[in-house]
Design an enzyme around this catalytic site. Structure first.
Site, short mmCIF file in Angstrom:
data_model
loop_
_atom_site.label_atom_id
_atom_site.label_comp_id
_atom_site.label_asym_id
_atom_site.label_seq_id
_atom_site.Cartn_x
_atom_site.Cartn_y
_atom_site.Cartn_z
N HIS A 131 0.87 -1.19 0.00
CA HIS A 131 0.00 0.00 0.00
C HIS A 131 0.91 1.24 0.00
O HIS A 131 2.03 1.19 0.52
CB HIS A 131 -0.84 -0.06 1.28
CG HIS A 131 -1.90 0.99 1.39
ND1 HIS A 131 -1.63 2.27 1.82
CD2 HIS A 131 -3.23 0.94 1.16
CE1 HIS A 131 -2.77 2.96 1.85
NE2 HIS A 131 -3.74 2.18 1.45
N GLN A 211 -4.69 -5.29 6.96
CA GLN A 211 -5.70 -6.18 6.38
C GLN A 211 -5.61 -7.59 6.97
O GLN A 211 -6.30 -8.50 6.50
CB GLN A 211 -5.56 -6.24 4.86
CG GLN A 211 -5.68 -4.91 4.16
CD GLN A 211 -7.09 -4.31 4.20
OE1 GLN A 211 -8.05 -4.95 4.65
NE2 GLN A 211 -7.21 -3.07 3.76
N1 C6P Z 1 -6.37 0.52 2.79
C1 C6P Z 1 -8.22 0.16 1.27
O1 C6P Z 1 -9.30 0.46 0.76
P1 C6P Z 1 -5.04 3.75 7.22
O2 C6P Z 1 -5.67 4.57 6.14
O3 C6P Z 1 -3.84 4.44 7.81
O4 C6P Z 1 -6.00 3.26 8.23
O5 C6P Z 1 -4.51 2.42 6.50
C2 C6P Z 1 -3.63 2.49 5.41
C3 C6P Z 1 -3.38 1.13 4.86
C4 C6P Z 1 -2.14 0.55 5.03
N2 C6P Z 1 -1.87 -0.69 4.62
C5 C6P Z 1 -2.82 -1.45 4.02
C6 C6P Z 1 -2.50 -2.84 3.60
C7 C6P Z 1 -4.09 -0.91 3.79
O6 C6P Z 1 -5.02 -1.67 3.19
C8 C6P Z 1 -4.37 0.42 4.20
C9 C6P Z 1 -5.70 1.04 3.91
C10 C6P Z 1 -7.70 0.96 2.42
O7 C6P Z 1 -7.56 -0.80 0.86
C11 C6P Z 1 -7.79 2.44 2.15
S1 C6P Z 1 -6.72 2.95 0.87
#
Ligand code: C6P
Length: 414
Positions: A131, A211
Site C-alpha cells: 500500500h 488487512q
Molecule cells: N487501505 C483500502 O481500501 P489507514 O488509512 O492508515 O488506516 O490504513 C492504510 C493502509 C495501510 N496498509 C494497508 C494494507 C491498507 O489496506 C491500508 C488502507 C484501504 O484498501 C484504504 S486505501
C-alpha cells in the site's frame, strides 16, 4: 453449494449481522450490500455503545487529573491498551503505541527508526504489493538519510517468491517492511518465514497488518515481528485510531516522533527529558474514545473467535469466487495459494469505474481504482480493479447479489 445462512462451528453469523445497524440501510432504493470492508469496516452496536458511554459518562482528559472522573477515563483508556496487547499477544503494554492508524504507525517508524539507524547506502526492502502507506514513508526516509528502497517483485499470481526475497537481503539491508495481507489482491504473505530469514541476518522487520488483524489471529511474539501496525477502523473499531506494536529494545533506542505534552518527563528551555514507553511516542491529548472503541471491537471479535471469523470468511471467499468465475470475460487479480477476504477483478471491455457505478445503483458497494497500490497496478498493466472485500457480517446472499449485479452491469455496458 452452501446454504445461504452458513453456520461455521457454533456461531450463527446471521445473528451477528443484526449487530450492525448500518447494514439495515437501503442504498439507491435497494438493500445495501456492503463489500468494501477493506476500506473501512462497519461497526457493531457494542462498539457504538462503548463510544456513546464514554462521551456520556466518562469524558475527561487522561493521565492528568487528580479528580476521580479523569482517573476513570484514564483507566478505560489504558484498558484499551491492555486489550490491544492481549489481542496481538504483545510481551508488554509498553510495546503498544497508540497512533492514528496504520499510516501514522509506519510514518513513525520510518521517521524515528530511520533517523537513528538508516545510513547512506543502507537498503530498505519492501515488496511490490505494498500500500502507498508502506512505500511513501520509506521514500521520505530515504530522501532524508541517503538510504535506498529495494522492491521484491510480485509474480503473476500476486505472490512473492521466498528465495527471491532471501536473495535480496544483504548486509546493507537496514529494515524489511512488508504487508501481511495485500489490500488489493488478498495475498497472505509468508511473513513468519520472511521474518525468520531477515533475522538470520540480524535485519529487523516491520509488518503492515492493516488487512490481517480483522481476519485472522495474529501473535506478534510467535511471528517475532519487530514492528506490527494496524488500524482500528478496519477491524470494527472507530476511525482515526490504530496500534503500532514495537519491540521494547527498538522503541527504547528510537528518538521521539512528535513533541508536546504527555511525551515528556521534564522540560526546561535548555533540555527536555522524555517520558517512558509507550508515552514517549504519544504527544498531546490522545484519541481516548478510540482506545475505548478499539477495546469494544476486540472484545466483540474475541467473543466470536478469530478462528471462527477466519473460517467463515474463507467459506465466503470461496463461495464468491465460485459465483463470479462463470461470468463471461471476468479476470481475477490475485491467485495466491494463501488468500484472504479480497476478490479483485476486471470485466473485459468494461472500465472498473463504470462497473462500480452501476453496482452502486443496485445497492452494492465495492471499491474501484488502484486501491492505493499504484505500483502493483502498473505491475499488472492495469489502471485498477473492482474490489469486493469481505468481513464477518457478509453473507452468501451478498455474493449472489454481487454476481447477479456484475452480470447485469456487464450486459448493459458491453
Ligand atoms: N487501505 C483500502 O481500501 P489507514 O488509512 O492508515 O488506516 O490504513 C492504510 C493502509 C495501510 N496498509 C494497508 C494494507 C491498507 O489496506 C491500508 C488502507 C484501504 O484498501 C484504504 S486505501
Amino acid at each position: 453449494m452452501l446454504n445461504p445462512s452458513i453456520i461455521s462451528g457454533k456461531i450463527d453469523f446471521d445473528r451477528i449481522r443484526a449487530d450492525f445497524p448500518l447494514l439495515q440501510r437501503e442504498m439507491n432504493g435497494k438493500p445495501l450490500v456492503f463489500l468494501d470492508s477493506a476500506a473501512s469496516s462497519q461497526k457493531p452496536r457494542q462498539v457504538l455503545d462503548a463510544l456513546q458511554h464514554y462521551y456520556t459518562h466518562l469524558n475527561a482528559n487522561v493521565h492528568r487529573g487528580v479528580y476521580k472522573l479523569s482517573q476513570e477515563a484514564t483507566d478505560a483508556f489504558e484498558s484499551g491498551r491492555r486489550a490491544a496487547a492481549r489481542f496481538i499477544n504483545a510481551g508488554s503494554e509498553r510495546e503498544v503505541i497508540f497512533v492514528r492508524g496504520t499510516s501514522e504507525g509506519i510514518n513513525l517508524v520510518a521517521s524515528s527508526f530511520g533517523r537513528k539507524f538508516f545510513k547512506p547506502g543502507a537498503e530498505i526492502l519492501i515488496t511490490g504489493m505494498e500500500h502507498h502507506s508502506n512505500i511513501v514513508p520509506w521514500q521520505l526516509a530515504c530522501e532524508q538519510t541517503g538510504a535506498v528502497l529495494k522492491v521484491v517483485p510480485v509474480t503473476d499470481s500476486g505472490e512473492i517468491e521466498i528465495d527471491v526475497f532471501e536473495n535480496m537481503l544483504s548486509d546493507r539491508t537496514a529494515l524489511v517492511a512488508a504487508v501481511h495481507v495485500s489490500n488489493a489482491l488478498g495475498t497472505v504473505n509468508p511473513v513468519e518465514e520472511m521474518i525468520r530469514l531477515a533475522h538470520a541476518r540480524a535485519i529487523p522487520v516491520l509488518i503492515d497488518g492493516a488487512q490481517a488483524v480483522p481476519h485472522m489471529r495474529v501473535d506478534v511474539q510467535a511471528l517475532d515481528a519487530d514492528f506490527y501496525v494496524f488500524s482500528a477502523h478496519k477491524m470494527l473499531g472507530p476511525t482515526g485510531f490504530g496500534i503500532l506494536y514495537g519491540k521494547e529494545k527498538w522503541l527504547e533506542q528510537m528518538p521521539p516522533y512528535q513533541g508536546g505534552g504527555e511525551m515528556i518527563k521534564t522540560v526546561t528551555f535548555e533540555k527536555t527529558t522524555y517520558n517512558e514507553l509507550p508515552f514517549k511516542f504519544e504527544a498531546g491529548t490522545p484519541d481516548i474514545s478510540g482506545a475505548i472503541g478499539l477495546e469494544a471491537a476486540i472484545n466483540y471479535m474475541e467473543k466470536i473467535g478469530l478462528d471462527n471469523i477466519q473460517a467463515r470468511e474463507h467459506e465466503l471467499l470461496q463461495y464468491g469466487l465460485d459465483q463470479l468465475s462463470g461470468i463471461d470475460g471476468i479476470r481475477f487479480y490475485g491467485a495466491a495459494k494463501q488468500k484472504a477476504s479480497v476478490i479483485s477483478f476486471l470485466l473485459d471491455g468494461v472500465h472498473p469505474f463504470d462497473l462500480g457505478t452501476l453496482l452502486d445503483k443496485m445497492g452494492i458497494a465495492v471499491r474501484t481504482g488502484h486501491h492505493c497500490t499504484q505500483p502493483l497496478m502498473a505491475r499488472f498493466g492495469i489502471p485498477g480493479t473492482v474490489r469486493a472485500s469481505l468481513a464477518l457480517y457478509n453473507s452468501t446472499e451478498d455474493l449472489d447479489q454481487l454476481a447477479a449485479g456484475v452480470i447485469r452491469a456487464g450486459n448493459m455496458l458491453r
